[in-house]
Design a protein around this motif. Structure first.
Motif, PDB file in Angstrom:
ATOM      1  N   UNK A 128      10.271   5.701  -5.828  1.00  0.00           N
ATOM      2  CA  UNK A 128       9.652   4.377  -5.865  1.00  0.00           C
ATOM      3  C   UNK A 128      10.737   3.299  -5.819  1.00  0.00           C
ATOM      4  N   UNK A 129      10.516   2.279  -5.006  1.00  0.00           N
ATOM      5  CA  UNK A 129      11.460   1.171  -4.902  1.00  0.00           C
ATOM      6  C   UNK A 129      11.333   0.289  -6.138  1.00  0.00           C
ATOM      7  N   UNK A 130      12.480  -0.159  -6.647  1.00  0.00           N
ATOM      8  CA  UNK A 130      12.465  -0.995  -7.857  1.00  0.00           C
ATOM      9  C   UNK A 130      12.867  -2.439  -7.561  1.00  0.00           C
ATOM     10  N   UNK A 131      13.153  -2.756  -6.280  1.00  0.00           N
ATOM     11  CA  UNK A 131      13.569  -4.107  -5.952  1.00  0.00           C
ATOM     12  C   UNK A 131      12.452  -5.102  -6.216  1.00  0.00           C
ATOM     13  N   UNK A 132      12.799  -6.380  -6.408  1.00  0.00           N
ATOM     14  CA  UNK A 132      11.770  -7.405  -6.623  1.00  0.00           C
ATOM     15  C   UNK A 132      10.815  -7.503  -5.440  1.00  0.00           C
ATOM     16  N   UNK A 133       9.577  -7.782  -5.740  1.00  0.00           N
ATOM     17  CA  UNK A 133       8.574  -8.024  -4.703  1.00  0.00           C
ATOM     18  C   UNK A 133       7.659  -9.130  -5.200  1.00  0.00           C
ATOM     19  N   UNK A 134       7.666 -10.252  -4.476  1.00  0.00           N
ATOM     20  CA  UNK A 134       6.854 -11.390  -4.876  1.00  0.00           C
ATOM     21  C   UNK A 134       5.663 -11.585  -3.972  1.00  0.00           C
ATOM     22  N   UNK A 135       4.727 -12.386  -4.435  1.00  0.00           N
ATOM     23  CA  UNK A 135       3.539 -12.716  -3.658  1.00  0.00           C
ATOM     24  C   UNK A 135       3.185 -14.178  -3.920  1.00  0.00           C
ATOM     25  N   UNK A 136       2.669 -14.822  -2.894  1.00  0.00           N
ATOM     26  CA  UNK A 136       2.271 -16.218  -3.005  1.00  0.00           C
ATOM     27  C   UNK A 136       0.850 -16.316  -3.551  1.00  0.00           C
ATOM     28  N   UNK A 137       0.679 -17.109  -4.577  1.00  0.00           N
ATOM     29  CA  UNK A 137      -0.660 -17.357  -5.113  1.00  0.00           C
ATOM     30  C   UNK A 137      -0.987 -18.831  -4.888  1.00  0.00           C
ATOM     31  N   UNK A 138      -2.296 -19.150  -4.769  1.00  0.00           N
ATOM     32  CA  UNK A 138      -3.483 -18.420  -5.243  1.00  0.00           C
ATOM     33  C   UNK A 138      -4.176 -17.513  -4.234  1.00  0.00           C
TER      34      UNK A 138
ATOM     35  N   UNK B 158      -2.536  -7.069  -9.232  1.00  0.00           N
ATOM     36  CA  UNK B 158      -1.384  -7.167  -8.347  1.00  0.00           C
ATOM     37  C   UNK B 158      -0.116  -6.639  -9.014  1.00  0.00           C
ATOM     38  N   UNK B 159       0.019  -6.866 -10.311  1.00  0.00           N
ATOM     39  CA  UNK B 159       1.151  -6.297 -11.046  1.00  0.00           C
ATOM     40  C   UNK B 159       1.083  -4.770 -11.009  1.00  0.00           C
ATOM     41  N   UNK B 160      -0.087  -4.243 -11.243  1.00  0.00           N
ATOM     42  CA  UNK B 160      -0.255  -2.784 -11.202  1.00  0.00           C
ATOM     43  C   UNK B 160       0.062  -2.228  -9.816  1.00  0.00           C
ATOM     44  N   UNK B 161      -0.220  -3.028  -8.781  1.00  0.00           N
ATOM     45  CA  UNK B 161       0.045  -2.588  -7.411  1.00  0.00           C
ATOM     46  C   UNK B 161       1.530  -2.590  -7.086  1.00  0.00           C
TER      47      UNK B 161
ATOM     48  N   UNK C 100      -0.238  -3.021   0.986  1.00  0.00           N
ATOM     49  CA  UNK C 100       1.137  -3.277   1.447  1.00  0.00           C
ATOM     50  C   UNK C 100       2.122  -3.004   0.329  1.00  0.00           C
ATOM     51  N   UNK C 101       1.829  -3.453  -0.884  1.00  0.00           N
ATOM     52  CA  UNK C 101       2.716  -3.216  -2.016  1.00  0.00           C
ATOM     53  C   UNK C 101       2.887  -1.727  -2.269  1.00  0.00           C
ATOM     54  N   UNK C 102       1.816  -0.961  -2.155  1.00  0.00           N
ATOM     55  CA  UNK C 102       1.897   0.485  -2.373  1.00  0.00           C
ATOM     56  C   UNK C 102       2.857   1.131  -1.386  1.00  0.00           C
ATOM     57  N   UNK C 103       2.741   0.755  -0.109  1.00  0.00           N
ATOM     58  CA  UNK C 103       3.644   1.324   0.892  1.00  0.00           C
ATOM     59  C   UNK C 103       5.083   0.847   0.678  1.00  0.00           C
ATOM     60  N   UNK C 104       5.235  -0.404   0.285  1.00  0.00           N
ATOM     61  CA  UNK C 104       6.583  -0.927   0.058  1.00  0.00           C
ATOM     62  C   UNK C 104       7.259  -0.198  -1.108  1.00  0.00           C
ATOM     63  N   UNK C 105       6.539  -0.015  -2.168  1.00  0.00           N
ATOM     64  CA  UNK C 105       7.105   0.653  -3.335  1.00  0.00           C
ATOM     65  C   UNK C 105       7.410   2.121  -3.051  1.00  0.00           C
ATOM     66  N   UNK C 106       6.596   2.774  -2.237  1.00  0.00           N
ATOM     67  CA  UNK C 106       6.851   4.182  -1.934  1.00  0.00           C
ATOM     68  C   UNK C 106       8.019   4.351  -0.984  1.00  0.00           C
TER      69      UNK C 106
END
Length: 318
Positions: free
Chosen positions: A1-11, A26-29, A311-317
């Motif tokens: 699993x990737x541990x690098x930062x991953x941000x998202x724009x809200x709202x 989203x945190x869980x993702x 997308x987050x799931x694939x990025x983290x994997x």
């Protein structure tokens, strides 16, 4: 699993009351940072106030808060409030915004933006450290730890300012390959300077549908003077000249038609969620430390939140 930062724009087009349940998902993702923007939806601070309490371990950032629309003292108070609510988790991103936002919408003259940003960063540094400023202003509740300050930057002068006077830069509307050209200007101020980039993406199984909608968006953005000069500097002048010529002649349809598919695929991340995650990694490979994903609802058959999670799931994997 990737541990690098991953941000998202809200709202993300979701109402603020719904963030109480959305942000933990989203945190869980896999998202560990939430960044706001400031155009015509909400101001840069309100969504982050709620996020600070809903996701108490996530990092938060403004991308960006405009330095023309607020006086520097008010901006310092805004930042101090969030820094107290989210100690050591808040990053203040500031920038000059655009003539349309500043002058046409807010009635503030858009003059000497580099000077305005420089003076604002100098003021904020001192104010958030609890110092007394010329004119007598002093924060009554300066944060225990002043937040880092990042500057939205495009061309060399502002990029160098971000690296020399601020703690790093926030990038916007550039390709993964462009990052390698831009980052060295920031790092002239030191190798530890932060590089954050907003990455615009739209997962889809119908890329042609998305490209058609994206061309209208790009035609509007790439004719804004600041972005036009940015892409001229990046070497796209010949490709963009037909867009600029048609736009300034008042022929919006021709301007949109002059946006080619290759340009869309350079500046936007389009494809399956797995392909989007792989494309985002190219930004990181070229020097972005924090990719902040901004999901565009250009495919009416898709659900933005579901795509963000996938997308987050694939990025983290990856």
């Amino acid at each position: 699993m990737r541990s690098e930062p991953l941000g998202i724009t809200i709202p993300m087009g979701v109402s603020l009351p719904e963030h109480a349940t959305l942000l933990p998902r989203l945190v869980e993702a896999g998202y560990d940072q939430f960044w706001s923007s400031e155009t015509a939806e909400f101001d840069a601070f309100t969504p982050l106030v709620q996020a600070a309490t809903v996701v108490p371990d996530a990092r938060l950032g403004t991308a960006i808060a405009g330095v023309f629309q607020r006086g520097p003292a008010l901006l310092a108070m805004n930042a101090a409030g969030l820094a107290e609510l989210a100690p050591d988790r808040f990053v203040l991103g500031v920038g000059a915004a655009s003539p349309a936002i500043v002058q046409r919408w807010n009635g503030v003259p858009y003059e000497r933006p580099v000077r305005r940003v420089r003076e604002s960063v100098e003021f904020l540094r001192a104010a958030l450290a609890g110092e007394k400023l010329p004119g007598g202003f002093r924060l009554e509740r300066p944060p225990a730890t002043p937040p880092p300050i990042l500057v939205a930057a495009l061309r060399p002068t502002m990029l160098r300012l971000a690296g020399s006077l601020a703690d790093g830069a926030i990038l916007n509307w550039l390709s993964a390959e462009d990052v390698a050209r831009v980052v060295p200007y920031v790092h002239e101020g030191g190798p530890d300077k932060r590089i954050v980039a907003r990455v615009f993406l739209c997962p889809t199984e119908s890329p042609d549908v998305v490209r058609a909608a994206a061309k209208r968006m790009l035609a509007g953005y790439l004719t804004v003077p600041g972005y036009a000069e940015f892409h001229r500097w990046l070497g796209r002048e010949q490709r963009l000249e037909p867009i600029w010529r048609a736009w300034h002649a008042g022929d919006r349809r021709a301007a949109v038609g002059a946006v080619d598919d290759a340009l869309v695929d350079e500046l936007l991340v389009i494809g399956t969620p797995r392909e989007c995650a792989e494309h985002v990694r190219r930004y990181v490979h070229n020097g972005v430390q924090v990719p902040v994903l901004a999901f565009l609802p250009l495919d009416p058959s898709r659900k933005v939140v579901d795509d963000a999670i996938e997308v987050a799931a694939h990025y983290r994997r990856g």
